[in-house]
Design a protein around this motif. Structure first.
Motif, PDB file in Angstrom:
ATOM      1  N   ASN A  70       0.861  -1.211  -0.046  1.00  0.00           N
ATOM      2  CA  ASN A  70      -0.054   0.059  -0.116  1.00  0.00           C
ATOM      3  C   ASN A  70       0.893   1.251  -0.021  1.00  0.00           C
ATOM      4  OD1 ASN A  70      -2.340   1.229   0.025  1.00  0.00           O
ATOM      5  ND2 ASN A  70      -2.510   1.291   2.514  1.00  0.00           N
ATOM      6  N   PHE A  71       2.080   1.268   0.810  1.00  0.00           N
ATOM      7  CA  PHE A  71       2.731   2.365   1.030  1.00  0.00           C
ATOM      8  C   PHE A  71       3.387   2.635  -0.441  1.00  0.00           C
ATOM      9  CE2 PHE A  71       7.113   4.008   1.831  1.00  0.00           C
ATOM     10  CZ  PHE A  71       6.878   5.198   2.510  1.00  0.00           C
ATOM     11  N   VAL A  72       4.082   1.722  -0.937  1.00  0.00           N
ATOM     12  CA  VAL A  72       4.809   1.680  -2.397  1.00  0.00           C
ATOM     13  C   VAL A  72       3.979   2.457  -3.168  1.00  0.00           C
ATOM     14  CG1 VAL A  72       6.049   0.539  -3.965  1.00  0.00           C
ATOM     15  CG2 VAL A  72       6.440   0.143  -1.697  1.00  0.00           C
ATOM     16  N   THR A  73       2.705   1.801  -3.356  1.00  0.00           N
ATOM     17  CA  THR A  73       1.856   2.126  -4.445  1.00  0.00           C
ATOM     18  C   THR A  73       1.444   3.730  -4.290  1.00  0.00           C
ATOM     19  OG1 THR A  73       0.981  -0.057  -4.407  1.00  0.00           O
ATOM     20  CG2 THR A  73      -0.467   1.575  -5.751  1.00  0.00           C
ATOM     21  N   THR A  74       1.137   4.103  -3.045  1.00  0.00           N
ATOM     22  CA  THR A  74       0.632   5.679  -2.735  1.00  0.00           C
ATOM     23  C   THR A  74       1.804   6.556  -3.055  1.00  0.00           C
ATOM     24  OG1 THR A  74      -0.668   4.714  -0.967  1.00  0.00           O
ATOM     25  CG2 THR A  74      -0.360   6.903  -1.036  1.00  0.00           C
TER      26      THR A  74
ATOM     27  N   ILE B  35      -7.880  -1.072  -6.195  1.00  0.00           N
ATOM     28  CA  ILE B  35      -8.913  -1.317  -5.164  1.00  0.00           C
ATOM     29  C   ILE B  35      -9.474  -2.782  -5.640  1.00  0.00           C
ATOM     30  CG2 ILE B  35     -10.985  -0.856  -4.225  1.00  0.00           C
ATOM     31  CD1 ILE B  35     -10.606   2.226  -4.181  1.00  0.00           C
ATOM     32  N   TYR B  36      -9.631  -2.940  -6.689  1.00  0.00           N
ATOM     33  CA  TYR B  36     -10.187  -4.250  -7.244  1.00  0.00           C
ATOM     34  C   TYR B  36      -9.254  -5.249  -6.629  1.00  0.00           C
ATOM     35  CZ  TYR B  36     -11.945  -8.079 -10.270  1.00  0.00           C
ATOM     36  OH  TYR B  36     -12.258  -9.258 -10.718  1.00  0.00           O
ATOM     37  N   SER B  37      -7.927  -5.219  -7.036  1.00  0.00           N
ATOM     38  CA  SER B  37      -6.983  -6.284  -6.597  1.00  0.00           C
ATOM     39  C   SER B  37      -6.884  -6.482  -5.111  1.00  0.00           C
ATOM     40  CB  SER B  37      -5.734  -5.725  -7.231  1.00  0.00           C
ATOM     41  OG  SER B  37      -5.505  -6.022  -8.388  1.00  0.00           O
ATOM     42  N   LEU B  38      -7.210  -5.439  -4.265  1.00  0.00           N
ATOM     43  CA  LEU B  38      -7.056  -5.588  -2.749  1.00  0.00           C
ATOM     44  C   LEU B  38      -8.220  -6.212  -2.491  1.00  0.00           C
ATOM     45  CD1 LEU B  38      -6.027  -1.801  -1.729  1.00  0.00           C
ATOM     46  CD2 LEU B  38      -4.783  -3.892  -1.477  1.00  0.00           C
ATOM     47  N   VAL B  39      -9.615  -6.168  -2.950  1.00  0.00           N
ATOM     48  CA  VAL B  39     -10.781  -6.496  -2.754  1.00  0.00           C
ATOM     49  C   VAL B  39     -10.600  -8.271  -3.175  1.00  0.00           C
ATOM     50  CG1 VAL B  39     -13.252  -7.110  -3.230  1.00  0.00           C
ATOM     51  CG2 VAL B  39     -12.179  -4.653  -3.034  1.00  0.00           C
ATOM     52  N   MET B  40      -9.957  -8.525  -4.294  1.00  0.00           N
ATOM     53  CA  MET B  40      -9.742  -9.750  -4.566  1.00  0.00           C
ATOM     54  C   MET B  40      -8.877 -10.612  -3.603  1.00  0.00           C
ATOM     55  SD  MET B  40     -11.635 -10.851  -6.974  1.00  0.00           S
ATOM     56  CE  MET B  40     -11.007 -12.479  -7.262  1.00  0.00           C
ATOM     57  N   ALA B  41      -7.850  -9.695  -3.247  1.00  0.00           N
ATOM     58  CA  ALA B  41      -6.825 -10.424  -2.231  1.00  0.00           C
ATOM     59  C   ALA B  41      -7.472 -10.790  -0.947  1.00  0.00           C
ATOM     60  CB  ALA B  41      -5.744  -9.412  -2.076  1.00  0.00           C
ATOM     61  N   MET B  42      -8.414  -9.904  -0.628  1.00  0.00           N
ATOM     62  CA  MET B  42      -9.188  -9.965   0.681  1.00  0.00           C
ATOM     63  C   MET B  42     -10.131 -11.504   0.554  1.00  0.00           C
ATOM     64  SD  MET B  42     -10.318  -6.580   2.182  1.00  0.00           S
ATOM     65  CE  MET B  42     -10.586  -5.493   0.970  1.00  0.00           C
ATOM     66  N   ILE B  43     -10.740 -11.560  -0.658  1.00  0.00           N
ATOM     67  CA  ILE B  43     -11.482 -12.631  -1.048  1.00  0.00           C
ATOM     68  C   ILE B  43     -10.819 -14.101  -0.874  1.00  0.00           C
ATOM     69  CG2 ILE B  43     -13.024 -13.968  -2.768  1.00  0.00           C
ATOM     70  CD1 ILE B  43     -13.926 -11.236  -3.570  1.00  0.00           C
ATOM     71  N   TRP B  44      -9.501 -13.962  -1.358  1.00  0.00           N
ATOM     72  CA  TRP B  44      -8.659 -15.105  -1.418  1.00  0.00           C
ATOM     73  C   TRP B  44      -8.269 -15.476   0.050  1.00  0.00           C
ATOM     74  CZ3 TRP B  44      -9.731 -17.126  -5.652  1.00  0.00           C
ATOM     75  CH2 TRP B  44      -9.619 -16.344  -6.777  1.00  0.00           C
ATOM     76  N   THR B  45      -8.077 -14.362   1.014  1.00  0.00           N
ATOM     77  CA  THR B  45      -7.586 -14.491   2.270  1.00  0.00           C
ATOM     78  C   THR B  45      -8.863 -15.200   2.958  1.00  0.00           C
ATOM     79  OG1 THR B  45      -6.433 -12.462   2.012  1.00  0.00           O
ATOM     80  CG2 THR B  45      -6.600 -13.347   4.379  1.00  0.00           C
ATOM     81  N   ALA B  58       0.333  -8.158  -4.421  1.00  0.00           N
ATOM     82  CA  ALA B  58       1.675  -7.831  -4.854  1.00  0.00           C
ATOM     83  C   ALA B  58       1.791  -7.395  -6.419  1.00  0.00           C
ATOM     84  CB  ALA B  58       2.813  -9.078  -4.725  1.00  0.00           C
ATOM     85  N   VAL B  59       0.924  -8.043  -7.097  1.00  0.00           N
ATOM     86  CA  VAL B  59       1.010  -7.823  -8.584  1.00  0.00           C
ATOM     87  C   VAL B  59       0.040  -7.220  -8.944  1.00  0.00           C
ATOM     88  CG1 VAL B  59       0.841  -8.964 -10.945  1.00  0.00           C
ATOM     89  CG2 VAL B  59       2.250 -10.229  -9.244  1.00  0.00           C
ATOM     90  N   ALA B  61      -2.366  -5.083  -7.175  1.00  0.00           N
ATOM     91  CA  ALA B  61      -2.244  -3.731  -6.340  1.00  0.00           C
ATOM     92  C   ALA B  61      -0.994  -3.036  -6.483  1.00  0.00           C
ATOM     93  CB  ALA B  61      -2.843  -3.866  -4.954  1.00  0.00           C
ATOM     94  N   GLY B  62       0.062  -3.892  -6.472  1.00  0.00           N
ATOM     95  CA  GLY B  62       1.502  -3.105  -6.411  1.00  0.00           C
ATOM     96  C   GLY B  62       2.065  -2.879  -7.813  1.00  0.00           C
ATOM     97  N   ILE B  63       2.619  -4.055  -8.338  1.00  0.00           N
ATOM     98  CA  ILE B  63       3.258  -3.627  -9.780  1.00  0.00           C
ATOM     99  C   ILE B  63       2.426  -3.060 -10.598  1.00  0.00           C
ATOM    100  CG2 ILE B  63       4.671  -4.665 -11.511  1.00  0.00           C
ATOM    101  CD1 ILE B  63       6.374  -4.196  -8.873  1.00  0.00           C
ATOM    102  N   SER B  64       1.111  -3.854 -10.953  1.00  0.00           N
ATOM    103  CA  SER B  64       0.616  -3.281 -12.289  1.00  0.00           C
ATOM    104  C   SER B  64      -0.183  -1.901 -12.118  1.00  0.00           C
ATOM    105  CB  SER B  64      -0.638  -4.387 -12.684  1.00  0.00           C
ATOM    106  OG  SER B  64      -1.610  -4.550 -11.774  1.00  0.00           O
ATOM    107  N   THR B  65      -0.579  -1.671 -10.865  1.00  0.00           N
ATOM    108  CA  THR B  65      -0.811  -0.183 -10.678  1.00  0.00           C
ATOM    109  C   THR B  65       0.152   0.590 -11.012  1.00  0.00           C
ATOM    110  OG1 THR B  65      -2.404  -0.873  -8.850  1.00  0.00           O
ATOM    111  CG2 THR B  65      -1.920   1.500  -9.102  1.00  0.00           C
TER     112      THR B  65
END
Lengths: 88, 202
Positions: A70-74, B35-45, B58-59, B61-65
């Protein structure tokens, strides 16, 4: 105790709907940024709570990694907004 | 209550997807994809699939954003709406999509219940992987470790090799070359300044 965790999870879900609305409608860039950052924070708390709710407290490690992502993205998004480029 | 949480997350996921399609502001769409990726990650969790959730966060919400935002730097942040799209949906494609979706949902009725131990997939080699004999042969206390590191050892080894080669290639491509004309004053990087040609590639 497990009902407390469940109620907290449901409350988090409600707040997530509100943040989603702000990220989709938000008139300025900063509304959207704040909404997505807050959404990430909610994800961290959600995963941590879900660990205790499901009886697997080791989910806390996952929550920490989410906080880092979250931090890196922001920071990346803020760099774009400030400088209109990413390579510095 | 656990069901209620998963349904809430799925509803959130659906709303995010609809919002991404409807939005014409590309910056907002990129933000919503994160946000969609974060929601999907929560569903997997919530489904106890921690490794999938980890990759998704990681992929997705992080890299692809970050990559999408990097692409957004070089394009406009507003989508052009063509005259055709203003007049409403393209009915043949709309009907095809709805029919395909209905067919897929009809297909899920034949699926076993979530986590059913008598499901077909758990009757094949999975039973052997979890057995005492398997543990004796691989000396791995964790089933996933036994499968990944022992039964699929070659697969995992070459996967790791691919990731290593990709990482080494990225380091070679992205390294900073030490030249004299690298000293650009920081004042040029004011807000809204377009990226300088050539330097962006360095």
């Amino acid at each position: 105790m497990i009902h407390v965790y469940g109620a907290a999870l449901l409350a988090l879900l409600v707040s997530m709907f509100l943040f989603l609305g702000r990220a989709a409608l938000g008139p300025t860039v900063y509304d959207r940024l704040l909404a997505t950052n807050a959404f990430g924070t909610k994800t961290v708390i959600f995963v941590a709570l879900l660990g205790f709710f499901a009886g697997r407290p080791e989910f806390l490690d996952m929550a920490l990694v989410y906080a880092l992502i979250n931090f890196v993205t922001t920071v990346a998004v803020l760099k774009l907004v400030q400088e209109a480029r990413l390579d510095r | 209550m656990s069901q209620l949480i998963v349904y809430g997350l799925l509803l959130l996921c659906l709303l995010t997807a609809v919002a991404i399609v409807r939005l014409r502001n590309l910056f907002a769409a990129v933000i919503l994809m994160g946000i969609y990726s974060l929601v999907m990650a929560m569903i997997w969790t919530a489904m106890q699939a921690l490794d999938v959730a980890f990759t998704e966060a990681a992929v997705g919400a992080g890299i692809s954003t970050i990559l999408m935002i990097g692409a957004l730097v070089h394009t406009g942040s507003k989508e052009k709406v063509r005259e055709k799209e203003r007049r409403g949906p393209h009915w043949p494609s709309f009907i095809t999509v709805v029919l395909t979706g209905a067919l897929l949902i009809y297909g899920t009725f034949d699926m076993p219940a979530l986590g059913d131990p008598n499901a077909r997939v758990h009757q094949g080699v999975a039973a052997y992987y979890k057995s005492q004999e398997s543990q004796h042969r691989t000396h791995a206390p964790n089933t996933v470790t036994a499968v990944l590191a022992s039964y699929r050892g070659f697969d995992t080894m070459f996967e790791t090799a691919v990731i290593f080669v990709a990482g080494a290639g990225m380091i070679l491509l992205l390294r900073r070359e030490e030249t004299d004309d690298d000293e650009t004053p920081d004042d040029e990087a004011l807000a809204g300044a377009p990226p300088v040609e050539g330097e962006a590639a360095a």
